[in-house]
Design an enzyme around this catalytic site. Structure first.
Site, PDB file in Angstrom:
ATOM      1  N   ARG A 290       0.950  -1.225   0.058  1.00  0.00           N
ATOM      2  CA  ARG A 290       0.065   0.104  -0.023  1.00  0.00           C
ATOM      3  C   ARG A 290       0.910   1.321   0.279  1.00  0.00           C
ATOM      4  O   ARG A 290       0.662   2.325   0.856  1.00  0.00           O
ATOM      5  CB  ARG A 290      -0.905  -0.012   1.004  1.00  0.00           C
ATOM      6  CG  ARG A 290      -1.947  -1.178   1.286  1.00  0.00           C
ATOM      7  CD  ARG A 290      -2.891  -0.854  -0.092  1.00  0.00           C
ATOM      8  NE  ARG A 290      -3.800  -2.217   0.172  1.00  0.00           N
ATOM      9  CZ  ARG A 290      -3.617  -3.349  -0.151  1.00  0.00           C
ATOM     10  NH1 ARG A 290      -2.517  -3.771  -0.786  1.00  0.00           N
ATOM     11  NH2 ARG A 290      -4.457  -4.419   0.046  1.00  0.00           N
TER      12      ARG A 290
ATOM     13  N   SER B 146     -10.600   0.539   3.385  1.00  0.00           N
ATOM     14  CA  SER B 146      -9.855  -0.050   4.557  1.00  0.00           C
ATOM     15  C   SER B 146      -9.200   1.402   5.182  1.00  0.00           C
ATOM     16  O   SER B 146      -8.530   2.087   4.268  1.00  0.00           O
ATOM     17  CB  SER B 146      -8.772  -0.932   4.121  1.00  0.00           C
ATOM     18  OG  SER B 146      -9.160  -2.010   3.665  1.00  0.00           O
TER      19      SER B 146
ATOM     20  N   GLU C 229      -3.704   3.319   6.354  1.00  0.00           N
ATOM     21  CA  GLU C 229      -3.787   3.259   4.787  1.00  0.00           C
ATOM     22  C   GLU C 229      -4.338   4.493   4.119  1.00  0.00           C
ATOM     23  O   GLU C 229      -3.686   4.806   2.867  1.00  0.00           O
ATOM     24  CB  GLU C 229      -4.745   2.002   4.377  1.00  0.00           C
ATOM     25  CG  GLU C 229      -4.456   1.525   2.650  1.00  0.00           C
ATOM     26  CD  GLU C 229      -5.041   0.249   2.416  1.00  0.00           C
ATOM     27  OE1 GLU C 229      -5.281  -0.724   2.967  1.00  0.00           O
ATOM     28  OE2 GLU C 229      -5.901   0.543   1.368  1.00  0.00           O
TER      29      GLU C 229
END
Ligand SMILES: Cc1cc2nc3c(=O)[nH]c(=O)nc-3n(C[C@H](O)[C@H](O)[C@H](O)COP(=O)(O)OP(=O)(O)OC[C@H]3O[C@@H](n4cnc5c(N)ncnc54)[C@H](O)[C@@H]3O)c2cc1C
Length: 263
Positions: free
Chosen positions: A88, A162, A258
């Protein structure tokens, strides 16, 4: 677009909707991005956090991208090795964040695709359908079904997917935790590190479906923070702080965001 017997190279403009590219590739039976079905957003944003889902990441098929530095107007091609892709993240989220506009990217896809189903939930759902020779379309349709069931639609309830990354911890620490929590959901990263499902950690702290005012974690997925109404950025920031605190207190693991926080 160029191709040989085994691979095809696709160039897509940054403004293309990511999932339209996935749909196009699946229809042509070009494998490599089918597990990234219905991730919201544009092609140009995909490299920023090296989008990933169900065992595939953008970097697995990525060749290069083109773009322009906003301050100087200089054009540049970033090859895969220049992009510093990791879980990520990429150079576009760190060193050159907000300094470079991606205009197009090239992916190398497989004309004889290997189906990757490393996730229990995906494997179970595919097995339920009892299909013998899985196609990319089967995988895509199944992923769409799973995602639609467990993730809130941002058109209906505000959310950014997320909120936290799945933390990667040392194997030693993992073994100690696994001893106390045998049902802990985890994935091996390499011989020394294990990725823990952040959603599981949050759920175990009692924060799944919890709500404070207009902010909460989604009822079906603890990793997704939702805005039920007019919650301000500060309220969401406070809420995520409570979650981080609870997880750190119980498991000694500090969750990392994230999402990007714009102050
Ligand atoms: C319900 C839901 C589910 C999600 N599931 C996943 C998932 O499974 N896996 C995953 O990895 N992500 C997931 N996400 C996160 C999100 O879809 C991705 O991060 C996506 O790439 C964002 O695309 P966007 O076009 O909306 O970008 P934005 O959110 O508009 O932008 C994200 C960042 O990229 C920058 N950016 C955008 N376009 C460019 C460009 N052309 N050049 C340079 N910088 C640019 C922006 O400045 C910003 O910093 C999910 C989000 C939601 C809401």
């Amino acid at each position: 677009m160029s191709e040989d017997e085994t691979n095809v190279i696709i160039e897509a403009g940054a403004g293309v909707v990511w999932d339209e590219l996935v749909q196009f590739c699946v229809d042509k039976n070009y494998g490599g991005i089918e597990n990234l079905s219905i991730i919201p957003g544009s092609v140009g944003a995909a490299p920023i956090q090296n989008i990933g889902a169900y065992g595939q990441e953008l970097k697995d098929t990525f060749l290069e991208l083109k773009g322009i530095f906003t301050e100087t107007g200089e054009e540049k091609i970033f090859k895969k090795s220049d992009c510093e892709f990791s879980y990520r993240s990429s150079i576009f989220k760190t060193e050159v964040a907000n300094k470079f506009v991606i205009t197009s990217l090239k992916l190398k896809l497989n004309k004889n695709p290997q189906i990757i189903t490393p996730f229990k939930q995906l494997e179970e759902e595919l097995n339920k359908q009892g299909i013998n020779d899985l196609t990319l379309k089967d995988v895509r349709n199944t992923i769409i079904k799973i995602r639609n069931k467990k993730l809130p639609d941002p058109k209906e309830i505000g959310n950014a997917g997320s909120f936290f990354k799945n933390p990667i911890i040392a194997k030693e620490k993992y073994l100690k935790l696994k001893n106390s929590y045998p049902d802990m959901i985890s994935y091996p990263v390499n011989g020394e590190h294990i990725k823990i499902a952040a959603g599981w950690l949050i759920e175990k702290c009692g924060w799944k479906g919890k709500r404070i005012g207009n902010v909460g974690t989604y009822k079906d997925h603890a990793l997704v923070i939702v805005n039920y109404g007019d919650a301000s950025g500060d309220e969401i920031f406070d809420f995520e702080g409570h979650i981080k605190h609870a997880v750190e207190l119980k498991f000694g693991i500090r969750l990392e965001n994230e999402v990007n926080i714009i102050s």
